[in-house]
Scaffold this motif. Structure first.
Motif, mmCIF file in Angstrom:
data_model
loop_
_atom_site.group_PDB
_atom_site.id
_atom_site.type_symbol
_atom_site.label_atom_id
_atom_site.label_comp_id
_atom_site.label_asym_id
_atom_site.label_seq_id
_atom_site.Cartn_x
_atom_site.Cartn_y
_atom_site.Cartn_z
ATOM 1 N N LYS A 99 7.812 -21.577 0.957
ATOM 2 C CA LYS A 99 9.213 -21.782 0.519
ATOM 3 C C LYS A 99 9.989 -20.493 0.444
ATOM 4 O O LYS A 99 11.179 -20.411 0.778
ATOM 5 C CB LYS A 99 9.318 -22.645 -0.554
ATOM 6 C CG LYS A 99 10.594 -23.057 -1.216
ATOM 7 C CD LYS A 99 11.027 -24.301 -0.224
ATOM 8 C CE LYS A 99 12.174 -25.054 -0.672
ATOM 9 N NZ LYS A 99 12.539 -26.079 -0.126
ATOM 10 N N PHE A 100 9.164 -19.444 -0.230
ATOM 11 C CA PHE A 100 10.139 -18.192 -0.668
ATOM 12 C C PHE A 100 9.652 -17.091 0.073
ATOM 13 O O PHE A 100 9.830 -15.901 -0.322
ATOM 14 C CB PHE A 100 9.670 -18.060 -2.319
ATOM 15 C CG PHE A 100 10.449 -19.073 -2.948
ATOM 16 C CD1 PHE A 100 11.656 -19.401 -3.098
ATOM 17 C CD2 PHE A 100 9.291 -20.095 -3.754
ATOM 18 C CE1 PHE A 100 12.056 -20.439 -4.009
ATOM 19 C CE2 PHE A 100 10.021 -20.960 -4.593
ATOM 20 C CZ PHE A 100 11.214 -21.183 -4.785
ATOM 21 N N ARG A 101 9.157 -17.319 1.315
ATOM 22 C CA ARG A 101 8.710 -16.197 2.348
ATOM 23 C C ARG A 101 10.018 -15.430 2.530
ATOM 24 O O ARG A 101 9.675 -14.170 2.936
ATOM 25 C CB ARG A 101 8.142 -16.591 3.428
ATOM 26 C CG ARG A 101 8.817 -17.551 4.509
ATOM 27 C CD ARG A 101 7.668 -17.900 5.373
ATOM 28 N NE ARG A 101 8.371 -18.742 6.496
ATOM 29 C CZ ARG A 101 8.672 -19.918 6.655
ATOM 30 N NH1 ARG A 101 8.523 -20.669 5.513
ATOM 31 N NH2 ARG A 101 9.315 -20.520 7.773
ATOM 32 N N TYR A 102 11.187 -15.744 2.521
ATOM 33 C CA TYR A 102 12.651 -15.188 2.772
ATOM 34 C C TYR A 102 13.023 -14.553 1.539
ATOM 35 O O TYR A 102 13.679 -13.478 1.603
ATOM 36 C CB TYR A 102 13.371 -15.842 3.533
ATOM 37 C CG TYR A 102 13.008 -16.373 4.941
ATOM 38 C CD1 TYR A 102 12.928 -15.188 6.031
ATOM 39 C CD2 TYR A 102 12.317 -17.477 5.441
ATOM 40 C CE1 TYR A 102 12.251 -15.618 7.322
ATOM 41 C CE2 TYR A 102 11.878 -17.908 6.496
ATOM 42 C CZ TYR A 102 11.967 -17.002 7.478
ATOM 43 O OH TYR A 102 11.200 -17.301 8.798
ATOM 44 N N THR A 103 13.178 -15.347 0.553
ATOM 45 C CA THR A 103 13.656 -14.749 -0.879
ATOM 46 C C THR A 103 12.736 -13.876 -1.276
ATOM 47 O O THR A 103 13.346 -12.754 -2.106
ATOM 48 C CB THR A 103 13.884 -15.886 -1.830
ATOM 49 O OG1 THR A 103 12.684 -16.712 -2.059
ATOM 50 C CG2 THR A 103 14.888 -16.790 -1.132
#
Lengths: 368, 151
Positions: free
Chosen positions: A277-281
């Motif tokens: 879910k947070f691999r970009y943020t």
């Protein structure tokens, strides 16, 4: 390996009361941890060490006692302990009673010593224990895999000591289950030690009650402590996975010891979900999913956890290792085979064989 | 055969940014928690500002339906008002629930989470939110709301 071989991946020593008084470097002898009868007016036998709260020792060798027997047993001394805790010949007899072929040996009194903050003092205490444990294991290296105690308050000293322990024949090492807050395991200062453990193929154990967190302290409510014991290791595994330690040291092996296993399936599901879910943020320095690092590099011991056993298909059958916890109060000894027969009814035979023995044999080179 | 009813037992409101400025007891109005867009010294985005602690980035409280690769831009470029109006507008909420096939929601706060830490101003703020949530759940245009929302 014969089909009916079982190995305890987490059993314990009962250290002689004078181990440190006899063996610690002379400069520390006056401060050596020791066992005393009565402490500040309280009856019983106590393990005392400067800087730590005293611990009653009777509960550490109460294997086989029923709940109703435990209260009276709290007041007994070493004369009531099974000599298998310190005598290898007696140990082998107790293993035979339980039908256990080999054991991975963890400390007992060393648990709280991981909470010390005096680095040279802790390192000296651990060296004395490691010498004693190596002598014990030499009685039958096929049956005993001893785990060194390693102080990481000084990482260079930790590297030297794990190398020395490998030369003495010890098969793995315990490190503090959770470090002091200002020395998080994500810090590069630990890299030389991760590299040494990887090169030596020495699995590193995070055993319950061996950290700097509040869960490792004994002067708290028993039930709160019993129910929160895995939290330190859960936090540390998050650090080792998400900070990239397991990515950078792909041969490093970590063992969660006596933290049960029922939580692991959900923990890995949540770790994978969060990582995706947070691999970009909030990109983490990892290339695999957290569950893939777990399957590759992390193992977990359990004793009496039928709920956890039933989750084996979520995690894979290669990472869980049964243990007896002999001679501690929670031990399955001398009924280990009954417990295994009860808890593994629904598990395929090949998976059961791995969980009760084969995985530990491979990890520690036992029975070879 | 009809589809079984779906009921979300844990959904959230996104409180209007000026909820407490408008509604808190007068003596706390200057200290009222509030939403501020792009406050100085912070990375871009909407923040919940409470006295005594650093501003809280409102990233995860409004990102429903966004793909992982959409989240960085969404967190940094959208304003609080750009987010799904179902967070504060009950008529819009019902539309979003229909999109998801959800029949009814149990409604929890979002911005109040951190206020459980506080002692005085936070407690004063709670009646404001309670009143707002209760009235939001009873719009005259949608009588079914009272049956579909549990506040």
């Amino acid at each position: 390996m014969a089909d009916d071989v079982i190995i305890s991946a987490d059993s314990h020593m009962t250290e002689p009361p004078d181990l440190w008084v006899e063996r610690i470097d002379k400069g520390f002898r006056d401060r050596a941890p020791r066992v005393v009868r009565e402490h500040q007016g309280k009856p019983g036998i106590w393990f005392v060490c400067e800087g730590l709260e005293p611990r009653s020792v009777a509960g550490t060798f109460a294997a086989g006692k029923t709940p109703e027997e435990l209260a009276a047993f709290q007041k007994v001394g070493y004369e009531s302990a099974r000599p298998g805790g310190w005598d290898p010949a007696e140990r082998v007899k107790d293993m035979a009673i339980d039908g256990v072929a080999a054991e991975v040996l963890y400390t007992t009194l060393g648990f709280r010593l991981f909470g010390l903050s005096d680095s040279p003092f802790q390192a000296a205490i651990f060296r004395a224990y490691n010498d004693w444990l190596a002598e014990f294991c030499r009685y039958d290296p096929r049956k005993f895999a001893g785990l060194a105690l390693i102080s990481l308050l000084d990482v260079d000293e930790g590297v030297r000591e794990i190398q020395r322990c490998a030369r003495m024949g010890l098969k793995g090492a315990m490190i503090m289950a959770s470090p002091p807050e200002e020395r998080d395991y994500s810090e590069p200062l630990y890299d030389p030690f991760w590299a040494a453990a990887q090169d030596l193929r020495m699995p590193l154990s995070l055993h319950t009650s061996t950290g700097h967190g509040r869960e490792s302290r004994y002067n708290v409510n028993r039930y709160m402590r019993a129910m929160t014991l895995p939290h330190e290791t859960q936090r540390t595994l998050i650090t080792l996975i998400f900070s990239g330690v397991l990515e950078r040291f792909p041969g490093l092996q970590i063992v969660s010891a006596e933290n049960d296993i029922g939580w692991i399936a959900h923990y890995l599901y949540r770790a994978d979900f969060t990582a995706q879910k947070f691999r970009y943020t909030d990109p983490a320095p990892i290339k695999l999913l957290p569950s893939e690092y777990f399957r590759r590099q992390i193992f977990a011991t359990f004793m009496d956890d039928p709920v956890g056993i039933s989750t084996w298909s979520f995690v894979g059958g290669d990472n869980f290792m049964w243990a007896s916890d002999y001679p501690h109060t929670l031990a399955t000894w001398p009924h280990s085979r009954d417990v295994i027969a009860r808890d593994f009814k629904a598990v395929p035979e090949d998976v059961k064989s791995k969980m009760v023995g084969e995985t530990a044999v491979k990890l520690y080179g036992l029975l070879a | 055969m009809t589809q079984p009813k779906l009921i979300s037992a844990d959904s959230h409101v996104n409180e209007p940014g000026d909820l407490w400025v408008e509604r808190i007891d007068k003596q706390f109005r200057e200290r009222a928690p509030r939403v501020v867009e792009n406050p100085p010294g912070q990375r871009p985005g909407a923040y919940f500002v409470l006295e005594g602690i650093p501003p809280i980035h409102l990233a995860q409280g409004t990102g429903a339906g966004k793909k992982p690769e959409e989240l960085p831009k969404f967190f940094q470029s959208s304003t609080y008002q750009d987010r799904r109006a179902g967070g504060w507008d009950p008529a819009e909420r019902l539309k979003d629930m229909d999109l998801d096939g959800v029949e009814a929601d149990v409604i929890y706060t979002t911005l109040e989470f951190r206020q459980f830490w506080f002692t005085d101003a936070a407690k004063a703020a709670w009646p404001s939110n309670n009143h707002w949530t209760a009235t939001s759940a009873r719009p005259s245009s949608a009588m079914k709301c009272s049956a579909r929302w549990s506040c």
